[in-house]
Design an enzyme around this catalytic site. Structure first.
Site, short mmCIF file in Angstrom:
data_model
loop_
_atom_site.label_atom_id
_atom_site.label_comp_id
_atom_site.label_asym_id
_atom_site.label_seq_id
_atom_site.Cartn_x
_atom_site.Cartn_y
_atom_site.Cartn_z
N ASP A 193 18.37 -5.51 61.31
CA ASP A 193 19.26 -6.18 62.39
C ASP A 193 18.88 -7.81 62.49
O ASP A 193 19.63 -8.29 62.93
CB ASP A 193 18.74 -5.49 63.72
N ASP A 221 24.30 -10.41 64.92
CA ASP A 221 23.13 -9.48 64.44
C ASP A 221 23.31 -9.41 62.95
O ASP A 221 24.35 -9.36 62.47
CB ASP A 221 22.84 -7.96 64.98
N HIS A 254 26.41 -3.03 64.10
CA HIS A 254 26.09 -2.70 62.82
C HIS A 254 26.77 -1.86 61.78
O HIS A 254 27.13 -0.91 62.02
CB HIS A 254 24.42 -2.23 62.94
N ASP A 296 26.07 -0.54 58.85
CA ASP A 296 25.89 0.39 57.87
C ASP A 296 25.79 1.78 57.97
O ASP A 296 24.99 2.39 57.37
CB ASP A 296 24.24 -0.29 57.51
N ARG A 346 36.11 6.43 61.42
CA ARG A 346 36.10 4.90 61.51
C ARG A 346 37.06 4.31 60.57
O ARG A 346 36.30 3.46 59.98
CB ARG A 346 34.87 4.37 61.70
N SER A 392 22.06 5.80 68.48
CA SER A 392 23.03 5.57 67.40
C SER A 392 23.80 7.18 67.34
O SER A 392 23.34 8.11 68.05
CB SER A 392 22.09 5.37 66.10
N SER A 393 24.83 6.93 66.69
CA SER A 393 25.59 8.31 66.38
C SER A 393 25.01 9.28 65.18
O SER A 393 24.01 8.47 64.45
CB SER A 393 26.90 7.91 66.06
N CYS A 409 18.41 0.35 57.85
CA CYS A 409 18.34 -0.18 58.99
C CYS A 409 16.84 -0.62 59.06
O CYS A 409 16.50 -1.85 59.31
CB CYS A 409 18.65 0.42 60.36
N1 ARG Z 1 26.11 1.96 65.53
C1 ARG Z 1 25.63 2.81 64.44
C2 ARG Z 1 26.18 4.13 64.91
O1 ARG Z 1 25.68 4.53 65.75
C3 ARG Z 1 24.16 2.66 64.23
C4 ARG Z 1 24.00 1.32 63.44
C5 ARG Z 1 22.39 1.22 63.13
N2 ARG Z 1 22.20 0.26 61.83
C6 ARG Z 1 21.17 -0.48 62.31
N3 ARG Z 1 21.27 -1.58 61.27
N4 ARG Z 1 20.36 -0.38 63.02
O2 ARG Z 1 27.02 4.64 63.87
#
Ligand code: ARG
Length: 378
Positions: A109, A195, A246, A248, A265, A301-302, A354
């Site tokens: 991040d 980030d 983010h 990834d 998405r 996160s998801s 991550c």
């Molecule tokens: N926002 C993302 C999701 O919930 C999680 C991303 C986590 N990535 C990271 N580099 N911390 O789908």
């Protein structure tokens, strides 16, 4: 022959040589602040815990992080770890105050390697303002060891109240739906904010997601910094992700010509062009094993952490141990798939990609998009 570069990484998949893996030591719960509204899963009215995480939770996460380290080392990768940092300490600057910091589990991040250059992101949340500190000793080591290493810290935003749009957190779903093509989130456009994990590196071409953690001024700063260095910077958008942060878990390059995409998405219309025109395949990830309401209680996160895979090379990658459907797909595509348990790390902000920062991979900068209409800023 010249001595090999100590810092050298141009994409997400070339053979990995040296990597930083995060640590849960001294982690705290992320505080409520204008850039973040953490909530207990399935219990939005319960107060989110504050202060240091329990020793048991930290030990569980560290055990899984150590498991990742063992797999990497078994594949010949040199693994480095962050310096200890007291994340329970408050932060006070002339512009804001926050009761504690977060953790050093997700170097992705904060830090990004662009070839022989290390960039420290501005960050977008107050609790993460000083998150570069656990990595500074390493940065100095690389910078001192090799005069070809470039080191850039992006301008620190004020993170004052005026940088945020706090109402964002209270917008009803219909409003988010109506605004999905405006890409306005909890940070406004006044200051440079990004980030590092909103970027994805594909040789000459860098993707940057506009999100809750990266604004248009941040993308503009990246373009002005990276274009003179020979990169092309492509903003990308995922209008159906109402809380983007983010890239990834959304758009994950696996090897030249192949991107794992998130079926919930899709890219903004038109942005798929550069990939299709250059014969890249966009391949949908299978549904994750867990549903969103089955994710760990404090994880923000998801379920799509499932697709947060880490490449050891264009033919080898690491996947979370329980994500069988994705493992099977990757196996069919010809990858050698390594697995590690990682769910106890999820509440620290992410999964395998991550929790890492690549310092050195084999290879050089290549152009994987020879057919591209690109208009540089100057
Ligand atoms: N926002 C993302 C999701 O919930 C999680 C991303 C986590 N990535 C990271 N580099 N911390 O789908």
């Amino acid at each position: 022959m010249d001595k090999p570069l100590i810092v050298n990484s141009w994409n997400e998949w070339d053979p990995l040589q040296e990597m930083v893996v995060g640590s849960a030591d001294n982690a705290s719960f992320e505080p409520v602040e204008p850039g973040s509204r953490p909530a207990v899963r399935n219990a939005p009215d319960t107060l989110f815990p504050t202060g240091p995480k329990s020793k048991e939770a930290i030990d569980r996460a560290n055990e899984e992080l150590d498991g990742l380290v063992r797999v990497l080392e078994s594949q010949g990768v040199t693994v480095r770890r962050p310096e200890p940092h007291d994340f329970s300490a408050p932060v006070r600057t002339p512009d804001f105050e926050v009761e504690n910091q977060y953790c050093a589990v997700c170097p992705r991040d904060v830090m990004i390697t662009m070839g022989n250059e290390i960039i420290e992101a501005t960050m977008s949340r107050r609790a993460r303002y000083f998150e570069y500190q656990p990595y500074r000793k390493l940065v100095y080591e690389y910078w001192n060891a090799d005069p070809r290493v470039e080191w850039t810290t992006a301008p620190k935003p004020s993170m004052a109240d005026g940088m945020y749009r706090e109402e964002f957190w209270d917008w009803p779903l219909e409003e988010r739906h109506a605004k999905m093509h405006s890409f306005e989130f909890c940070i406004n456009q006044d200051e440079v904010v990004f980030d590092a994990a909103d970027m994805s590196r594909l040789g000459r071409d860098i993707l940057v997601q506009e999100s809750m953690t990266t604004n248009r001024a941040g993308i503009h700063w990246l373009r002005r910094h990276l274009e003179p260095r020979g990169f092309r910077v492509h903003p990308v958008h995922f209008p159906l992700d109402f809380f983007p942060s983010h890239i990834d878990c959304t758009f994950v390059p696996l090897r030249p010509g192949l991107i794992l995409t998130n079926p919930e998405r899709p890219l903004r219309e038109g942005e798929e062009r550069m990939f299709l025109d250059n014969d890249w395949e966009l391949l949908e990830a299978p549904q994750p094993v867990l549903n969103n309401d089955e994710m760990p209680l404090y994880c923000q996160s998801s379920k799509w952490l499932s697709m947060n895979v880490l490449s050891i090379s264009p033919t080898k990658l690491i996947c979370e141990e329980q994500e069988k459907p994705l493992q099977d797909l990757l196996d069919k595509l010809g990858f050698e798939v390594f697995t590690v348990p990682f769910r106890n790390v999820f509440e620290y902000g992410g999964s395998l990609h991550c929790a890492t920062w690549d310092v050195r991979r084999e290879g050089t900068r290549e152009d994987y998009f020879p057919r591209l209409a690109y208009q540089p800023l100057v």
